[in-house]
Design an enzyme around this catalytic site. Structure first.
Site, PDB file in Angstrom:
ATOM      1  N   TYR A 158       6.114  -6.840   4.292  1.00  0.00           N
ATOM      2  CA  TYR A 158       6.754  -7.312   5.517  1.00  0.00           C
ATOM      3  C   TYR A 158       7.788  -8.398   5.247  1.00  0.00           C
ATOM      4  O   TYR A 158       7.910  -8.890   4.134  1.00  0.00           O
ATOM      5  CB  TYR A 158       5.747  -7.728   6.583  1.00  0.00           C
ATOM      6  CG  TYR A 158       4.738  -8.806   6.337  1.00  0.00           C
ATOM      7  CD1 TYR A 158       4.837  -9.762   5.338  1.00  0.00           C
ATOM      8  CD2 TYR A 158       3.629  -8.887   7.185  1.00  0.00           C
ATOM      9  CE1 TYR A 158       3.897 -10.756   5.178  1.00  0.00           C
ATOM     10  CE2 TYR A 158       2.664  -9.881   7.033  1.00  0.00           C
ATOM     11  CZ  TYR A 158       2.803 -10.808   6.029  1.00  0.00           C
ATOM     12  OH  TYR A 158       1.860 -11.789   5.883  1.00  0.00           O
ATOM     13  N   GLU A 159       8.548  -8.699   6.286  1.00  0.00           N
ATOM     14  CA  GLU A 159       9.685  -9.630   6.199  1.00  0.00           C
ATOM     15  C   GLU A 159      10.722  -9.127   5.191  1.00  0.00           C
ATOM     16  O   GLU A 159      11.386  -9.909   4.509  1.00  0.00           O
ATOM     17  CB  GLU A 159       9.210 -11.041   5.827  1.00  0.00           C
ATOM     18  CG  GLU A 159      10.168 -12.146   6.252  1.00  0.00           C
ATOM     19  CD  GLU A 159      10.320 -12.222   7.758  1.00  0.00           C
ATOM     20  OE1 GLU A 159      11.465 -12.290   8.222  1.00  0.00           O
ATOM     21  OE2 GLU A 159       9.305 -12.202   8.466  1.00  0.00           O
ATOM     22  N   GLY A 160      10.888  -7.809   5.109  1.00  0.00           N
ATOM     23  CA  GLY A 160      11.810  -7.195   4.155  1.00  0.00           C
ATOM     24  C   GLY A 160      11.072  -6.845   2.883  1.00  0.00           C
ATOM     25  O   GLY A 160      10.625  -7.745   2.164  1.00  0.00           O
TER      26      GLY A 160
END
Length: 593
Positions: free
Chosen positions: A440-442
């Site tokens: 997550y978060e890229g």
């Protein structure tokens, strides 16, 4: 599982002895009135008590009970609500928040230490207040004064929580194709409609309101990412005096059943003509979100670091206590039926790997936090340079911390052998929980693309040169002859690899995709080498003064030697792979896979 303890001695070492952040705080007028070393130490001490006494004991409970959804409502695990109340009353959600609206205004270099200890203690729990802090950061940077005055005090106090609503079922990394719509209303607000997935803390029972930051497009917006706007959509609408009004058209359709972080609710959120308010300018919503991305991506990286620290503490305690076999040189504990695991070379290798990566990561997270502080509080030239370094190093921190976080949690599990596979020891939960941080978060592949594509190739190495010049300046000024030659060789290889990839990219656009992951890891090992050379230099200087803390500083030097002998060579191999070309990667057709 042993009780987690914040590594305060090492945190103080990197803060005050290696990077001397207190000197920065003293010279920045707006910060000098808020924090000094005494204040920071008090915050660290209180934070350590909070995480060990309140958060850590709930770590396994959160995993075993998980969150429960019924009729649109989410119930969090036993103890979470009480812990959230204690956390909120301590003002921790607003630790780095704007003092004008009730935040504490603390610098990120200090906040990074609290982030690490709290995530090491209970990652699932920490996702709730951390998302609130991130949402508050975006609101503070881009919303109107009216919105900030109405929402930020309640968010900093923990009375209201916050979320980021970006991802849709068909749109993750490629946010330009989102379908959520926002239609202007006569009163200046908007009616937001759409479905968002993977929304951490989208619904829960911890706070009286939840403030959603939602990416959506107006009907006439330009196509792609340039048509995205950002809207504040409260779960319960808010009156002008700050009191709660009626429920908004926001609902939680379900929660995900996940591999890990089960104490955190991961929600499908439906917006059915919900009332929302524009944050920032129309069609510039991604710019608003990117304001908080450097902070959030560093925070996600630190989640990996905190998990790895807990793995180390758990594995080390087990290795010292567990009796198995004898030392190769003869019985180390002849009075016992066997020696501890600490006599075995492979166990020591595992523990040294984790220790070297954790302490190198802690130094690097502090350095990046210091750069973030410079972008906020420093003079103009200092801000510009720091902004370039933050842009360059944030994807490295996010990806490498979390990749190494998984490696270190699996390694700690290996130390425990069969017990590492059993729930009661906690290691298998660490492995499951930390895995999400790479996604997550890229995803970490996207972080690698960001580093090599956007942060290096797009500006022909301008940001990279800022970093390389700092490392080169340390090399030229250092009196630490033991590590400098190896560091200089590593930096030379990194510079050569960077130049080579820039040339290859001009000839073949597949180069960045093919090389970026190995390049990011190779870059990170050089950065860690720089961190370890600085830490060793400080440790050697302290030992020469006749310090009473000999063991701490001797361990630093011994760990630096281990890193340079056993881990830094990884970087050389990775950079060789990164510059090997793309032919082998694209040599087969899709049908041949």
């Amino acid at each position: 599982m042993i009780d987690y303890q914040a590594p305060l001695r090492d945190m103080r070492f990197v803060l005050y002895e290696v990077f001397d952040v207190a000197a920065d705080w003293a010279r920045w007028e707006s910060l000098s009135e808020l924090v000094d070393r005494e204040t920071a130490d008090a915050i660290l001490e209180e934070g350590a008590k909070l995480v060990s006494k309140t958060l850590s004991p709930l770590y396994r409970t959160g995993d075993e009970q998980g969150c429960h959804w019924q009729d649109g409502k989410v119930t969090t695990p036993t103890g979470f609500k009480e812990a959230y109340q204690i956390y909120s009353e301590g003002g921790w959600t607003g630790l780095s928040g704007n003092p004008d609206f009730g935040g504490m205004g603390m610098p990120k270099a200090l906040g990074a230490q609290f982030d690490e200890m709290s995530c090491g203690a209970n990652l699932g729990f920490m996702l709730y207040p951390s998302l609130t802090s991130g949402a508050a950061l975006a609101i503070d940077a881009h919303a109107s004064e009216a919105i900030k005055s109405l929402y930020l005090p309640k968010m900093y106090s923990g009375e209201w929580a916050g979320t980021m609503c970006l991802t849709e079922p068909h749109a993750g990394t490629d946010l330009g194709i989102i379908r959520s719509k926002a239609v202007p209303a006569d009163d200046g607000s908007y009616r937001v409609t759409g479905t968002k997935i993977f929304i951490t803390g989208g619904e829960h029972d911890l706070s009286e309101n939840i403030v959603h930051l939602v990416l959506a497009k107006l009907p006439d917006a330009p196509a792609g990412p340039k048509g995205i706007s950002l809207f504040l959509v409260p779960k319960i609408q808010v009156n002008e005096d700050g009191s709660l009004s009626e429920a908004n058209a926001v609902s939680c359709g379900s929660i995900e059943h996940k591999m890990g972080i089960k104490g955190a609710s991961t929600c499908v959120m439906n917006f059915d003509g919900a009332t929302g308010y524009l944050v920032g300018e129309l069609n510039k919503g991604l710019n608003c979100m990117f304001t908080m991305m450097n902070y959030e991506r560093l925070f996600v990286g630190i989640q990996g670091l905190g998990s790895a620290e807990r793995s180390y503490q758990n594995a080390l305690a087990y290795a010292k206590d567990r009796l198995q076999g004898r030392a190769a040189t003869g019985a180390a504990q002849p009075e016992k039926e066997a020696d501890s695991l600490m006599v075995h070379g492979d166990i020591r290798r595992i523990l040294m790997n984790i220790k070297a990566l954790n302490e190198g990561g802690r130094a690097f997270s502090t350095y990046v936090g210091q750069q973030l502080d410079k972008t906020k509080f420093g003079e103009d030239d200092e801000r510009r340079k720091a902004a370039g370094l933050v842009a360059l190093l944030t994807p490295v921190a996010k990806a490498f911390f979390t990749d190494m976080g998984l490696e270190c949690c699996i390694a700690g599990q290996q130390v425990l052998g069969g017990h590492g596979y059993i729930a009661e020891w906690g290691q298998e939960q660490l492995v499951r929980d930390v895995r999400i941080t790479q996604i997550y978060e890229g995803t970490n592949g996207i972080q690698s693309l960001d580093l090599l594509g956007r942060k290096i190739a797009a500006n022909e190495g301008l940001f990279f040169r800022l970093f390389a010049d700092e490392v080169r300046a340390f090399i030229n000024n250092s009196e630490n002859s033991e590590f400098v030659p190896a560091l200089e060789n590593a930096l030379n290889q990194l510079e050569q690899a960077t130049e080579q990839l820039l040339k290859q990219t001009a000839d073949n656009p597949n180069t960045i995709n093919a090389a970026c992951v190995e390049y990011l890891h190779g870059f990170a090992y050089v950065a860690y080498g720089w961190m370890w050379a600085q830490m060793a230099e400080v440790a050697q200087a302290e030992l020469q003064t006749g310090t009473n803390d000999n063991d701490f500083y001797k361990a630093k030097i011994a760990t630096a030697r281990y890193f340079y002998k056993r881990l830094l060579p990884r970087g050389s191999a990775l950079l060789t792979a990164a510059t090997s070309g793309v032919e082998e990667l694209y040599g087969m057709s899709d049908e041949q896979f």
